[in-house]
Design an enzyme around this catalytic site. Sequence first.
Site, PDB file in Angstrom:
ATOM      1  N   ARG A 282       0.672  -1.360   0.293  1.00 20.48           N
ATOM      2  CA  ARG A 282      -0.146  -0.106  -0.045  1.00 20.48           C
ATOM      3  C   ARG A 282       0.868   1.236   0.039  1.00 20.48           C
ATOM      4  O   ARG A 282       0.441   2.308  -0.345  1.00 20.48           O
ATOM      5  CB  ARG A 282      -0.836   0.075   1.390  1.00 20.48           C
ATOM      6  CG  ARG A 282      -1.974  -1.104   1.155  1.00 20.48           C
ATOM      7  CD  ARG A 282      -3.047  -0.802   2.414  1.00 20.48           C
ATOM      8  NE  ARG A 282      -4.170  -1.806   2.334  1.00 20.48           N
ATOM      9  CZ  ARG A 282      -3.958  -3.068   2.967  1.00 20.48           C
ATOM     10  NH1 ARG A 282      -3.097  -3.325   3.459  1.00 20.48           N
ATOM     11  NH2 ARG A 282      -5.189  -3.749   2.746  1.00 20.48           N
TER      12      ARG A 282
ATOM     13  N   ARG B 253      -5.457  -8.430   6.223  1.00 16.05           N
ATOM     14  CA  ARG B 253      -6.204  -7.676   7.361  1.00 16.05           C
ATOM     15  C   ARG B 253      -6.081  -8.679   8.784  1.00 16.05           C
ATOM     16  O   ARG B 253      -6.578  -9.513   8.822  1.00 16.05           O
ATOM     17  CB  ARG B 253      -7.764  -7.358   7.316  1.00 16.05           C
ATOM     18  CG  ARG B 253      -8.036  -6.504   8.313  1.00 16.05           C
ATOM     19  CD  ARG B 253      -9.661  -6.065   8.043  1.00 16.05           C
ATOM     20  NE  ARG B 253     -10.172  -5.055   8.631  1.00 16.05           N
ATOM     21  CZ  ARG B 253     -10.612  -5.189  10.136  1.00 16.05           C
ATOM     22  NH1 ARG B 253     -10.843  -6.313  10.679  1.00 16.05           N
ATOM     23  NH2 ARG B 253     -11.214  -4.015  10.657  1.00 16.05           N
TER      24      ARG B 253
ATOM     25  N   TYR C 148     -11.555 -13.461  11.951  1.00 12.63           N
ATOM     26  CA  TYR C 148      -9.944 -13.385  11.208  1.00 12.63           C
ATOM     27  C   TYR C 148      -9.574 -14.873  10.604  1.00 12.63           C
ATOM     28  O   TYR C 148      -9.432 -15.072   9.449  1.00 12.63           O
ATOM     29  CB  TYR C 148      -8.891 -13.116  12.062  1.00 12.63           C
ATOM     30  CG  TYR C 148      -7.586 -13.049  11.585  1.00 12.63           C
ATOM     31  CD1 TYR C 148      -6.831 -12.427  10.537  1.00 12.63           C
ATOM     32  CD2 TYR C 148      -6.672 -14.079  12.029  1.00 12.63           C
ATOM     33  CE1 TYR C 148      -5.771 -12.553  10.119  1.00 12.63           C
ATOM     34  CE2 TYR C 148      -5.243 -14.221  11.638  1.00 12.63           C
ATOM     35  CZ  TYR C 148      -4.819 -13.407  10.597  1.00 12.63           C
ATOM     36  OH  TYR C 148      -3.533 -13.635  10.199  1.00 12.63           O
TER      37      TYR C 148
END
Length: 313
Positions: A30, A64, A133
């Site tokens: 990113r 994530r 998750y």
Amino acid sequence: MKIIITGGSGFVGRRVLSLLKNHDVINLTRNPLNHKDCKYELGNEINNLSIFDSPDVIIHCAARVHIMNDSSTNPLDDYREVNTKGTLNLAKQAVEAGVKRFIFISSIKVNGEATQSDKPFKFDDNRAPQDFYGQSKSEAEEQLLQLAEETGLEVVIIRPTLVYGPGVKANFASLLNLASKGLPLPFGCIKNNKRSLVSVDNLVDLIVTCIDHPKAVNQVFLVSDDNDVSTSEMVQQMAKALGKSQWQLPVPIACYRLVGKVVGKEDVIGRLLGSLQVDITHTKETLGWQPSQTIEEGFKQTADAFLQSKLKD
């Protein structure tokens, strides 16, 4: 060999990059770090990998990550957007770009949160994630293996246990900080649980092994230092690596459970008291692989980095 890495600015990805200097490596992140990086948003829309001129392997570290006290209004969807949809879209792009192998860094949370005494998780156990998750990672694994069947993409899945090493954060760093005080710590009675840990160097060594190993294709590998420790033993190892006192107070287990209930932290206490072990026999036998770093060496390396960071503060 041309290798694409996602998450190269993360804890594991940075170490992977440092060990692949002899390869043509493209770091998708990113936040661009150097001239080889490209802007990459890990989500439903991704860049076309075909622009990178026939990459051979993707090492997918980006995710994530598990977030304590997540404030999201829809955390499962948020995890799925990145860890499931983003992973599958990246893999589909890999197929279109002619990538041969896709190495997915998953999580032991796909197996579950805890193990019974002397009953470690194994690579072929049924998936049993217990949080969002872990569920998002589990769904990504299933979809990747289905894609492999349909397209011939070589998928390699690696499920690390708790990863530690220089610069580690979260609970491991908190315990390390406590051990650095040289004060008696209240872990003397937590001797009967067992935790599997993996140093970042051992994890990365396995990742590099899987880049071109012929027997890694469409396999799931659990990874650890192959030396499980109780909470008491873990803190003793930390103190030893830091050159501090190893004296521990024998606070009864029941006291921990009571405190956890009173302050609403039963999940945190559960992790402190519980076991999570993995059996890496399949990993070692399939790949002819052994952890290259002992737990003592890993703790010492981590402690040295921690002490150096304190000097800079």
